[in-house]
Write a protein that holds these residues in place. Sequence first.
Motif, PDB file in Angstrom:
ATOM      1  N   LYS A  32      34.887  60.357 -33.548  1.00 29.18           N
ATOM      2  CA  LYS A  32      35.811  59.235 -33.701  1.00 29.18           C
ATOM      3  C   LYS A  32      36.701  59.456 -34.928  1.00 29.18           C
ATOM      4  O   LYS A  32      37.890  59.156 -34.900  1.00 29.18           O
ATOM      5  N   TRP A  33      36.107  59.998 -35.968  1.00 33.21           N
ATOM      6  CA  TRP A  33      36.865  60.217 -37.204  1.00 33.21           C
ATOM      7  C   TRP A  33      37.997  61.207 -36.967  1.00 33.21           C
ATOM      8  O   TRP A  33      39.139  60.998 -37.379  1.00 33.21           O
ATOM      9  N   VAL A  34      37.690  62.289 -36.285  1.00 31.51           N
ATOM     10  CA  VAL A  34      38.707  63.305 -36.019  1.00 31.51           C
ATOM     11  C   VAL A  34      39.797  62.727 -35.118  1.00 31.51           C
ATOM     12  O   VAL A  34      40.995  62.949 -35.335  1.00 31.51           O
ATOM     13  N   ALA A  35      39.382  61.931 -34.115  1.00 33.97           N
ATOM     14  CA  ALA A  35      40.372  61.306 -33.230  1.00 33.97           C
ATOM     15  C   ALA A  35      41.300  60.420 -34.042  1.00 33.97           C
ATOM     16  O   ALA A  35      42.510  60.355 -33.792  1.00 33.97           O
ATOM     17  N   LEU A  36      40.733  59.737 -35.023  1.00 36.76           N
ATOM     18  CA  LEU A  36      41.533  58.862 -35.865  1.00 36.76           C
ATOM     19  C   LEU A  36      42.527  59.673 -36.692  1.00 36.76           C
ATOM     20  O   LEU A  36      43.697  59.304 -36.826  1.00 36.76           O
ATOM     21  N   VAL A  37      42.072  60.777 -37.224  1.00 35.28           N
ATOM     22  CA  VAL A  37      42.976  61.635 -37.993  1.00 35.28           C
ATOM     23  C   VAL A  37      44.167  62.049 -37.132  1.00 35.28           C
ATOM     24  O   VAL A  37      45.316  62.000 -37.558  1.00 35.28           O
ATOM     25  N   LEU A  38      43.867  62.455 -35.912  1.00 33.24           N
ATOM     26  CA  LEU A  38      44.938  62.923 -35.034  1.00 33.24           C
ATOM     27  C   LEU A  38      45.862  61.780 -34.637  1.00 33.24           C
ATOM     28  O   LEU A  38      47.075  61.957 -34.528  1.00 33.24           O
ATOM     29  N   ASP A  39      45.281  60.610 -34.440  1.00 26.77           N
ATOM     30  CA  ASP A  39      46.090  59.424 -34.152  1.00 26.77           C
ATOM     31  C   ASP A  39      47.103  59.189 -35.255  1.00 26.77           C
ATOM     32  O   ASP A  39      48.290  58.962 -35.002  1.00 26.77           O
ATOM     33  N   ILE A  40      46.597  59.219 -36.486  1.00 23.78           N
ATOM     34  CA  ILE A  40      47.467  58.965 -37.630  1.00 23.78           C
ATOM     35  C   ILE A  40      48.544  60.041 -37.680  1.00 23.78           C
ATOM     36  O   ILE A  40      49.726  59.769 -37.918  1.00 23.78           O
ATOM     37  N   ASP A  83      49.749  61.776 -35.215  1.00 25.81           N
ATOM     38  CA  ASP A  83      50.705  61.572 -34.117  1.00 25.81           C
ATOM     39  C   ASP A  83      51.690  60.482 -34.450  1.00 25.81           C
ATOM     40  O   ASP A  83      52.888  60.613 -34.213  1.00 25.81           O
ATOM     41  N   VAL A  84      51.146  59.366 -34.932  1.00 27.01           N
ATOM     42  CA  VAL A  84      51.997  58.190 -35.097  1.00 27.01           C
ATOM     43  C   VAL A  84      52.774  58.249 -36.411  1.00 27.01           C
ATOM     44  O   VAL A  84      53.958  57.918 -36.460  1.00 27.01           O
ATOM     45  N   GLU A  85      52.094  58.636 -37.483  1.00 25.26           N
ATOM     46  CA  GLU A  85      52.754  58.533 -38.785  1.00 25.26           C
ATOM     47  C   GLU A  85      53.134  59.862 -39.401  1.00 25.26           C
ATOM     48  O   GLU A  85      53.953  59.899 -40.305  1.00 25.26           O
ATOM     49  N   GLY A  86      52.492  60.933 -38.955  1.00 20.78           N
ATOM     50  CA  GLY A  86      52.896  62.232 -39.507  1.00 20.78           C
ATOM     51  C   GLY A  86      51.797  62.915 -40.283  1.00 20.78           C
ATOM     52  O   GLY A  86      50.693  62.393 -40.463  1.00 20.78           O
ATOM     53  N   LEU A  87      52.111  64.091 -40.788  1.00 15.86           N
ATOM     54  CA  LEU A  87      51.104  64.933 -41.418  1.00 15.86           C
ATOM     55  C   LEU A  87      50.584  64.331 -42.716  1.00 15.86           C
ATOM     56  O   LEU A  87      49.372  64.267 -42.953  1.00 15.86           O
ATOM     57  N   ASN A  88      51.497  63.866 -43.558  1.00 18.02           N
ATOM     58  CA  ASN A  88      51.044  63.415 -44.879  1.00 18.02           C
ATOM     59  C   ASN A  88      50.106  62.219 -44.855  1.00 18.02           C
ATOM     60  O   ASN A  88      49.081  62.228 -45.528  1.00 18.02           O
ATOM     61  N   PRO A  89      50.419  61.183 -44.065  1.00 20.79           N
ATOM     62  CA  PRO A  89      49.451  60.089 -43.994  1.00 20.79           C
ATOM     63  C   PRO A  89      48.094  60.564 -43.477  1.00 20.79           C
ATOM     64  O   PRO A  89      47.057  60.097 -43.942  1.00 20.79           O
ATOM     65  N   ALA A  90      48.090  61.485 -42.524  1.00 20.28           N
ATOM     66  CA  ALA A  90      46.806  61.976 -42.008  1.00 20.28           C
ATOM     67  C   ALA A  90      46.061  62.714 -43.110  1.00 20.28           C
ATOM     68  O   ALA A  90      44.846  62.586 -43.276  1.00 20.28           O
ATOM     69  N   LYS A  91      46.811  63.472 -43.887  1.00 17.56           N
ATOM     70  CA  LYS A  91      46.192  64.219 -44.989  1.00 17.56           C
ATOM     71  C   LYS A  91      45.610  63.246 -46.003  1.00 17.56           C
ATOM     72  O   LYS A  91      44.488  63.416 -46.482  1.00 17.56           O
ATOM     73  N   GLU A  92      46.362  62.198 -46.304  1.00 19.63           N
ATOM     74  CA  GLU A  92      45.865  61.194 -47.255  1.00 19.63           C
ATOM     75  C   GLU A  92      44.580  60.566 -46.760  1.00 19.63           C
ATOM     76  O   GLU A  92      43.672  60.292 -47.551  1.00 19.63           O
ATOM     77  N   PHE A  93      44.526  60.345 -45.467  1.00 20.69           N
ATOM     78  CA  PHE A  93      43.323  59.731 -44.900  1.00 20.69           C
ATOM     79  C   PHE A  93      42.117  60.633 -45.160  1.00 20.69           C
ATOM     80  O   PHE A  93      41.041  60.182 -45.538  1.00 20.69           O
TER      81      PHE A  93
END
Lengths: 782, 270
Positions: free
Chosen positions: A90-98, A100-110
């Motif tokens: 679920k965590w990885v899916a969430l990373v990819l969701d972020i 997809d929707v917001e871009g690389l940097n927000p996912a990295k921050e997460f």
Amino acid sequence: MAFLTEPQDSDNDILSVFELPLETGSKIYYAEDLEELGFLNLLDGFSNEIRKTLLLHAQTLADIKPELAFHFLLKVGDLLKFIKPEALDKWVALVLDISDVEGLNPAKEFILALNDHPLFIRHWGEGVSFFEVHGILQNYVHALGNQDFHLEPGPNHYTDTQTIYVPERISVFPRKEDNALLYKIMITHKFLQTKLGTYGLDLNKLHQVEHTAAFQTNEHFRKDATPPLSRFWNLFSDPLLAEDLFNFFETIRIEAWIKENLPGLFREMNRLKKQLGLKRKINSKLPPKSLIVHNLINRWLTGDIIPLREPALAKVAEDMGQFLDSLGLSRTTVEDTAAAVLGAYGKLDGIPGFYDPVTPVLFMGRLKPEEAERGRQKRREATRVKFREELAKMIQDLPQCDQVEIEIPGTDDAPEDKNKSLPQQQVPSELLMDGNPVPIPEAMRKIITEIYEDLGAIPGAYVATADDMSGHSFRSLCQTPTGTSNILSEHTAGVHVYDEWDYRRKGYRKRWVLLRESDATMGDSDFSNEVLERYRGMIQSIKRQFERIQLSQVLLKRQKDGDRIDLDAAIEGFADQHAGLIPSERVFAHMRRNKRNIATAFLIDLSGSTKGWINDMERTALLILSEALQVLKDRFAIYGFSGRTRKRCELFRIKGFEEAYGETIKERISGLEPLDYTRMGPPIRHLTGILKQVEAQTRLMITLSDGKPDDYDIYKGQYGIEDTRQALLETRQAGIHPFCITIDKAEHHYLSHMYGPANYVFIDDIAKLPVKIPEIYRKLTT
Amino acid sequence: MQNQIKPIEAYYIEDEPYYLPSHNEVNIFTEAYRNHLPVLLKGPTGCGKTRFMEYMAWHLKRPLLTVACHDDLTSGDLVGRYLIQGNETVWMDGPLARAVKAGGFCYLDEIVEARKDTTVVIHPLSDNRRILPMEKKGEVLTAAPEFMLILSFNPGYQSIMKDLKPSTRQRFVSLEFDYPEEAGETAIVSKESGVDEDTAKRLVRLGHMTRNLKEKGLDEGGSTRLLINAGKLIQSGISPHDACQAAITHTLSDDREMQQSMNEMISSLF
């Protein structure tokens, strides 16, 4: 968590997760750089099995954005301190969701923020989140009573009589169930504040106001605009003390109602109250007034009386106890609470020192009279509008709708006077239209009940003069002014206007969306010819399957009753009779006509995210399905939708119901291209309108989508989902069955919420679309 | 194959059924009966229509023949058919014909479920003519004066296909049934299930809560019958929580979230 340490020989497996050199925002890493960072040993502490899992997850990330895999691996050791390996899916899916929707940097921050990131807290934080309980408790609060309450997270806990605001997360108790129970208690308490009239204090009923000498009039006291509660508190020289006492005593009054009407909840509340009481630390340095209040609250929570050393204080504390008892009786009113506040304040007044507000009890929340007043006005206005709409509906059924004289028994001719409290009347069962009695439908009766509860009678102004009532002018009453920067204009041919559902206010935004229906552009026949050639075998096999459904007329033999005689059975019967046996009575046959009378509209998501492979497969699947449908002679239509903002929703007619399938349609399917965004509500509503015109026993609307509703403006997340859901409810109410085929890989809870749990299907492999779609259609329609 | 036919005497109701009137329905029904008018009972499922019928049949001392309508029910099932018995073909009267002949009550429960051809027999019986055409026999029966036709109908489940046409509806006197008001419903639940008044009160409150959810997640709220079922289970020793889950929650909804919400309601009351 214990990890087994085993010798690893797969030194390079970590490095093979991504292609080297790896580019990140700040640096380029070669194999040697990664080794220097200690990459090879990152997964050393884990068992073989967990290591494999982690590498798989890293690979998943790397396939999309290698940099994310990089950070994941660096952080995974710490991450697993906060979540279990099983939760990583679920965590990885969430990373990819972020991503997809917001871009690389927000996912990295997460990833980097680990357990501090708000999204992490929401999913894996301790305690219970609002988002986990909100669906369940929303139904619960609807069940409690007639009013429409809305639940929302917020920093302060209170209600404005329309919405109940609760914390985003509760982690007060060690047990999850107790935290969820606290949500339930908070919500019930706020619901009851509204139902039992906490905000509706009628100062005229308090006779003691003038006679007690304990307080002075404050400058804040203004007769008109201030809500009654604020005015009441400001009668005291220390309004904060009055407020706290009032809030506390009201809670006790409300609790008495819970004791009588919700005994199960009362029992659970008492259990939690004790725990809450134990958590409250008494600070002996509090000024005496605060000490007494604190004491009193504690006594109520735990039942224990904490002795106060000073005898004077102890005496007052004991006296205050009587107020708890009197309010614990049932059938008290908010005016009784106010009277108790007067009495208690009087007792405390004699004690020297100021009052330092005591920590409020968690589930009591705050009272916000100004907001409640605004809420009340909003609700009153919403009810008034609903009333007029229902009235307009009733009038539209009449043959002549220009001039109608309406008379409702019990209508009050005086204008709305907030301070008048009339005894509640019985809702009439019919009203008079032009002198003729017309029964009042249920929806209307509910609204009239609300008006009666609020105002006591229907104000004459609600039943406006006759010329206001024709259906058309009602709509224009509710119109919102449209801006000047529309891309589509309402007045262009083919442009339709639709309302949109705003879940926050539980109402429609009127005339909010512009949608244009136009013909889809043609593509070239190369694509369609190629597909039909390549999939020829599959098309044949599907056609054969569909042919089997075709058998529409069935002769049922050996029936007890029927329109013809089953000769075989009859002859057997004679034979049996001759043989001395009793013949069967089933000697008839019946021709059952299973006329297949189905019309289906297919709605295809043409948003930009379908670019590439998905778009190809969608077009292929559509061609194959159309070919197969020729066998069944079911009526079908295909529409594609896309759009950008509410002023420009586009619906492309690929095949209308009246059009025959042929070259033109094939070329239109070939010409489908990914476009913009996915504002789903308007196309669903439009297609519902089209399907309503089609005469068929069964009508289906099948949506093919690759994800959640999403548009350039507010139409995403909860808002988009709720409007889509509302549009689908409208579809179902029209007798049409909606169904969704999705290829959205992310979690599907929203689909269950929008379509219902049984009405959607997920196809994980896009390559299977051409086979799956006809199969699903076949299953749905047999 | 021999068919055992119950004699018409068996359809009389001997013991007084328990029925708590809410409005004027007993009087109106009695007067409709005296005036030879047919009656349509409208209302949600499980709120006392059938029980009312039993009561009226007992009160007016007529035999009651009830037919549960379903989508395979044709006029033939109501009027009668030829059956092979031994060496002969014998005509067997259907419930409607029997009621017409014996001057009994014929109660067609959930009439919209039946096939459309039933209208052919309902119409002549429900207007001034009060006749039953028996096509296959080539006969026409005239109804005995005590005969009465009663239909029941649940306005909630309206499908375009299944609807009562105005030409049918307007032949009937309609009585509207609804869930009884709180005190009445409590008494009914208590009497029928055997639970004490306090438990009955809580069950009725639960019923009210589910009814508030009509069209906000539930198709229909819980009927009185559901509450009585839960009560019976409680009276047999099942815990209130389990009884309500089985008799009410899982009967009303298959949706996980809604079931959990109903659990919250149940645990607030018990």
